[in-house]
Motif scaffolding. Structure first.
Motif, mmCIF file in Angstrom:
data_model
loop_
_atom_site.group_PDB
_atom_site.id
_atom_site.type_symbol
_atom_site.label_atom_id
_atom_site.label_comp_id
_atom_site.label_asym_id
_atom_site.label_seq_id
_atom_site.Cartn_x
_atom_site.Cartn_y
_atom_site.Cartn_z
ATOM 1 N N LYS A 1 -15.379 -8.295 -11.374
ATOM 2 C CA LYS A 1 -14.148 -7.924 -10.649
ATOM 3 C C LYS A 1 -13.522 -6.698 -11.306
ATOM 4 N N LYS A 2 -13.466 -6.751 -12.638
ATOM 5 C CA LYS A 2 -12.838 -5.666 -13.412
ATOM 6 C C LYS A 2 -13.620 -4.361 -13.249
ATOM 7 N N ASN A 3 -14.953 -4.461 -13.143
ATOM 8 C CA ASN A 3 -15.786 -3.252 -13.117
ATOM 9 C C ASN A 3 -16.179 -2.822 -11.698
ATOM 10 N N GLY A 4 -15.539 -3.402 -10.702
ATOM 11 C CA GLY A 4 -15.824 -3.014 -9.315
ATOM 12 C C GLY A 4 -17.211 -3.413 -8.841
ATOM 13 N N GLN A 5 -17.780 -4.491 -9.432
ATOM 14 C CA GLN A 5 -19.118 -4.926 -9.011
ATOM 15 C C GLN A 5 -19.073 -6.345 -8.435
ATOM 16 N N GLU A 6 -17.932 -6.681 -7.844
ATOM 17 C CA GLU A 6 -17.749 -8.053 -7.377
ATOM 18 C C GLU A 6 -18.786 -8.443 -6.330
#
Ligand SMILES: CC(C)(COP(=O)(O)OP(=O)(O)OC[C@H]1O[C@@H](n2cnc3c(N)ncnc32)[C@H](O)[C@@H]1OP(=O)(O)O)[C@@H](O)C(=O)NCCC(=O)NCCS
Length: 384
Positions: free
Chosen positions: A287-292
């Motif tokens: 979620k934090k790294n935009g790879q959800e």
């Protein structure tokens, strides 16, 4: 073995269900989904300890007190640095698969340590601690070389796992990442008589040495049915790409009897407790790294697998989420299995030392199923 001898032995393919040694290092309760190190539930350990404490526990049988912890931690820190010959070898192996490079480098370090010929417990324990200290630096350096990056020296202010992260990726982990990598290494530290651990015990049982035992264990871990599954599990998640594609891809694979990497386990017939802990981190970090999207895809694959193969006791194992987790903080897939080795080194050495302390060479029997003859001998020129 004569035919009558064979009537009195039990054969179990892959040694399934066979007890090959006693151990008080740890156990896996495959039906309750429990993993225990030296009496402690692994959930308690990940919540309260760091990797160094757990490594000490596995090796010595008890958690360290403050002073023992300080000594163990500082002795690991002192041994982290690799010499130039080792770093040059790692550079030469930069295009080799990291697991093959790791196997070669550990063997190389061992070949230059004359202590290794002494089979006594104390020497082998001292080598074990050297290996626990050095393997993160070796894996980190292999990762750097593989990606054509400069080596990074250890940072003495960082504990075991954070220092590994730093040496491998060239940046210090933030608080969440530090916790994540430390917990991941704890969760990989020991796991019953798995193939690589058993391999290391077979080697030490001949009174070989800990370098040889660990080199053999790395060779065993390399295979896709063991440590190599994490790399392939991520490749599958990436190939599926988005949750909507999962149903079709997974059903086709199941229909064609393909194994879905990261699922199933010889011992766990319920959800692997390690996968449960790692999944929580994957959700946060992706979620934090935009790879959800990758996490949601993995979760969809998990749901489909639970619906179709859950009744057979097939659930995610540690490898399903570990690869995705490492990838989401910046590790290259080819380094996932070596990271497994960075954690498992404590289990390999603890169990090998335990076995060595009351040694008996491993020597099972094979079931001969060939022609019992005697066949007529035909000279070479008369054979068809
Ligand atoms: C881990 C593993 C090797 C355990 O193997 P095992 O105890 O020998 O079990 P088997 O391979 O005989 O599997 C038993 C049955 O479950 C099926 N099965 C097991 N794992 C499966 C998977 N990942 N995907 C699909 N089917 C699977 C097998 O096809 C077999 O089905 P069958 O009875 O219809 O023939 C196996 O589950 C596997 O190959 N998993 C994928 C690799 C992996 O993730 N390894 C990491 C382990 S931590």
């Amino acid at each position: 073995m004569s035919a009558s001898d064979q009537e009195n032995v039990r054969f179990s393919k892959g040694l399934e269900g066979i007890v090959a040694a006693e151990s008080s290092v740890g156990y896996v309760d495959g039906l309750a989904g429990k993993l225990v190190y030296r009496g402690y539930d692994v959930n308690t350990l990940v919540e309260n300890c760091d990797y160094e404490e757990v490594s000490y526990l596995l090796l010595n049988g008890e958690l360290p007190n403050r002073e023992q912890y300080k000594d163990y931690s500082s002795s690991l820190r002192k041994k982290r640095q690799l010499d130039n010959d080792t770093l040059n070898l790692i550079r030469d192996l930069k295009d080799t698969h990291p697991m093959s490079a790791l196997r070669t480098v550990i063997s190389f370090i061992g070949a230059r340590d004359n202590r290794s010929i002494e089979p006594d417990l104390e020497t082998q324990k001292s080598i074990s601690i050297d290996l626990i200290a050095k393997i993160p630096s070796v894996v980190a350096a292999i990762n750097r070389a593989h990606n054509s990056k400069e080596f990074i020296s250890p940072d003495d202010d960082l504990p075991f796992s954070s220092n590994f992260f730093y040496q491998a990726l060239g940046r210090r982990p933030d608080k969440d990442e530090a916790k994540m990598i430390d917990e991941a290494l704890i969760l990989h530290a020991d796991h019953g008589m798995n193939a690589s651990t058993f391999t290391s015990m077979v080697v030490i049982s001949t009174l070989s040495d800990m370098y040889s035992a660990v080199t053999a264990a790395i060779s065993s871990l390399k295979g896709p049915l063991h440590g190599g599954a994490n790399e392939r599990a991520l490749a599958l998640i990436q190939r599926v790409g988005k949750p909507e594609n999962a149903e079709k891809v997974i059903s086709n694979m199941i229909a064609s009897k393909e194994k879905i990497m990261g699922f199933g386990h010889r011992v766990y017939k319920v959800y692997d407790p390690r996968a449960k802990i790692l999944k929580k981190f994957v959700e946060t970090v992706t979620k934090k790294n935009g790879q959800e999207n990758l996490f949601l895809t993995a979760e969809k694959i998990e749901n489909i697998m639970a619906q179709t193969l859950g009744s057979k006791g097939i659930f995610p194992n540690v490898d399903f989420y570990s690869g995705l987790l490492y990838y989401s903080v910046g590790f290259d897939p080819s380094i996932f299995t070596p990271i497994f080795a960075v954690g498992r080194i404590s289990g390999w050495t603890a169990r090998s030392l335990e076995y060595l302390s009351d040694n008996k060479i491993f020597r099972p029997r094979g079931m001969y199923v060939g022609n019992r003859g005697p066949k007529e001998f035909i000279p070479i020129d008369d054979r068809q």
